[in-house]
Design a protein around this motif. Sequence first.
Motif, PDB file in Angstrom:
ATOM      1  N   ALA A 271       0.919  -1.044   0.163  1.00 13.07           N
ATOM      2  CA  ALA A 271       0.075  -0.140  -0.115  1.00 13.07           C
ATOM      3  C   ALA A 271       1.151   1.305  -0.173  1.00 13.07           C
ATOM      4  CB  ALA A 271      -0.884   0.066   1.149  1.00 13.07           C
ATOM      5  N   SER A 272       0.314   2.405  -0.767  1.00 16.40           N
ATOM      6  CA  SER A 272       1.085   3.555  -0.723  1.00 16.40           C
ATOM      7  C   SER A 272       0.789   4.343   0.358  1.00 16.40           C
ATOM      8  CB  SER A 272       0.591   4.429  -2.003  1.00 16.40           C
ATOM      9  OG  SER A 272       1.270   3.647  -3.131  1.00 16.40           O
TER      10      SER A 272
ATOM     11  N   ARG B  21       6.197  -1.380  -4.988  1.00 16.64           N
ATOM     12  CA  ARG B  21       5.336  -1.388  -5.990  1.00 16.64           C
ATOM     13  C   ARG B  21       5.380  -2.831  -6.687  1.00 16.64           C
ATOM     14  NH1 ARG B  21       5.331   3.194 -10.258  1.00 16.64           N
ATOM     15  NH2 ARG B  21       3.405   2.253 -10.471  1.00 16.64           N
ATOM     16  N   PHE B  22       4.283  -3.170  -7.293  1.00 21.34           N
ATOM     17  CA  PHE B  22       4.062  -4.214  -7.978  1.00 21.34           C
ATOM     18  C   PHE B  22       4.034  -5.858  -6.927  1.00 21.34           C
ATOM     19  CE2 PHE B  22       6.552  -1.454 -10.505  1.00 21.34           C
ATOM     20  CZ  PHE B  22       5.301  -1.051 -11.473  1.00 21.34           C
ATOM     21  N   THR B  23       4.548  -5.742  -5.781  1.00 23.99           N
ATOM     22  CA  THR B  23       4.401  -6.799  -4.935  1.00 23.99           C
ATOM     23  C   THR B  23       3.004  -7.526  -4.799  1.00 23.99           C
ATOM     24  OG1 THR B  23       4.370  -5.536  -3.059  1.00 23.99           O
ATOM     25  CG2 THR B  23       6.486  -6.326  -3.851  1.00 23.99           C
ATOM     26  N   ASP B  24       1.935  -6.547  -4.740  1.00 25.91           N
ATOM     27  CA  ASP B  24       0.574  -7.325  -4.774  1.00 25.91           C
ATOM     28  C   ASP B  24       0.414  -8.063  -5.986  1.00 25.91           C
ATOM     29  OD1 ASP B  24       0.631  -5.102  -6.225  1.00 25.91           O
ATOM     30  OD2 ASP B  24      -1.083  -4.194  -5.545  1.00 25.91           O
ATOM     31  N   GLU B  25       0.584  -7.501  -7.223  1.00 26.29           N
ATOM     32  CA  GLU B  25       0.461  -8.218  -8.328  1.00 26.29           C
ATOM     33  C   GLU B  25       1.360  -9.433  -8.453  1.00 26.29           C
ATOM     34  OE1 GLU B  25       0.655  -5.780 -11.975  1.00 26.29           O
ATOM     35  OE2 GLU B  25       0.400  -3.810 -10.695  1.00 26.29           O
TER      36      GLU B  25
ATOM     37  N   THR C 237      -2.971  -3.929   3.167  1.00 23.57           N
ATOM     38  CA  THR C 237      -3.964  -2.597   2.622  1.00 23.57           C
ATOM     39  C   THR C 237      -3.494  -1.223   3.525  1.00 23.57           C
ATOM     40  OG1 THR C 237      -5.573  -3.247   3.912  1.00 23.57           O
ATOM     41  CG2 THR C 237      -5.553  -4.153   1.745  1.00 23.57           C
ATOM     42  N   VAL C 238      -2.645  -1.492   4.162  1.00 25.38           N
ATOM     43  CA  VAL C 238      -2.185  -0.230   5.085  1.00 25.38           C
ATOM     44  C   VAL C 238      -0.728   0.343   4.913  1.00 25.38           C
ATOM     45  CG1 VAL C 238      -1.438  -1.705   7.087  1.00 25.38           C
ATOM     46  CG2 VAL C 238      -2.009   0.727   7.365  1.00 25.38           C
TER      47      VAL C 238
ATOM     48  N   ALA D 296       1.255   1.715   9.788  1.00 19.62           N
ATOM     49  CA  ALA D 296       1.455   0.693  10.680  1.00 19.62           C
ATOM     50  C   ALA D 296       2.030  -0.246   9.931  1.00 19.62           C
ATOM     51  CB  ALA D 296      -0.013   0.083  10.925  1.00 19.62           C
ATOM     52  N   ASP D 297       3.531  -0.512  10.316  1.00 17.74           N
ATOM     53  CA  ASP D 297       4.273  -1.526   9.563  1.00 17.74           C
ATOM     54  C   ASP D 297       3.933  -2.808   9.899  1.00 17.74           C
ATOM     55  OD1 ASP D 297       6.009  -2.920   7.964  1.00 17.74           O
ATOM     56  OD2 ASP D 297       7.808  -1.361   8.331  1.00 17.74           O
ATOM     57  N   LEU D 298       3.419  -3.783   9.016  1.00 14.73           N
ATOM     58  CA  LEU D 298       3.199  -5.305   9.241  1.00 14.73           C
ATOM     59  C   LEU D 298       4.433  -5.981   9.425  1.00 14.73           C
ATOM     60  CD1 LEU D 298       0.348  -5.742   7.022  1.00 14.73           C
ATOM     61  CD2 LEU D 298      -0.010  -5.503   9.454  1.00 14.73           C
TER      62      LEU D 298
END
Length: 219
Positions: A24-25, A30-34, A51-52, A57-59
């Motif tokens: 999430a921005s 970038r592109f890791t979700d794809e 999605t955050v 909040a860093d998971l």
Amino acid sequence: MKTGNYIKYCFGTTYCHVDAVHAASPKADRFTDEIVAGIIAKTGCAGIIGTVSRTVADLNRPPGPGNDEAVWEYRDVIGQFLYNTGLLAPGSRSLAKPYLHIGIHGMKDQPHGPFSIEVGTIYGQTCSFRVKKWFGEVLKARVREFSPDIKVIFDKHWVGNKSLASHRWGEGRRYPGYGKNYNAFQVEISRTLREHHRPAIIDIFTAVVADFSLMFCRR
């Protein structure tokens, strides 16, 4: 996919999940979700997409002020994945068989160059020696099939955050961990590979997940 407050996720049919916790921005990998979505679609494994933003909040950190609720939602979903596989006996926290967690992250084209992948295990703390050896051999073999120019590096610059090891060894009484059969890898992929070679990256890690099922998941 199911939607939580900080992540979206889906259950799978293998002893593996892939995730993109910094999707999430702003400050997204970038592109890791794809990439994660592509691996899920091709393998049927479980998956999580953040999605955050890490700025909120860093998971990929231990729980603390600012990210406590988000990290516990993420950890709870991982627990649901493990129970769903049947690898945990009722009342047990120790996995009966090896389980694979691949965290897909993004790095710049430096320090290793535009065709590079670095795998972090915190110098072997997040996985067994056997599974780390297997992961390295299979990943390098699959990468060579695509291009001999891609470098695969282990534990040099991006070695992984200690929160990754907590799934294996625990983090105090509140999070005891799942034992020696939990194997996690923080995979940092260069910007060039993520942006211009996503189908190949998806195919490479699809093959890794499939090989893990053959090697370690026979009933």
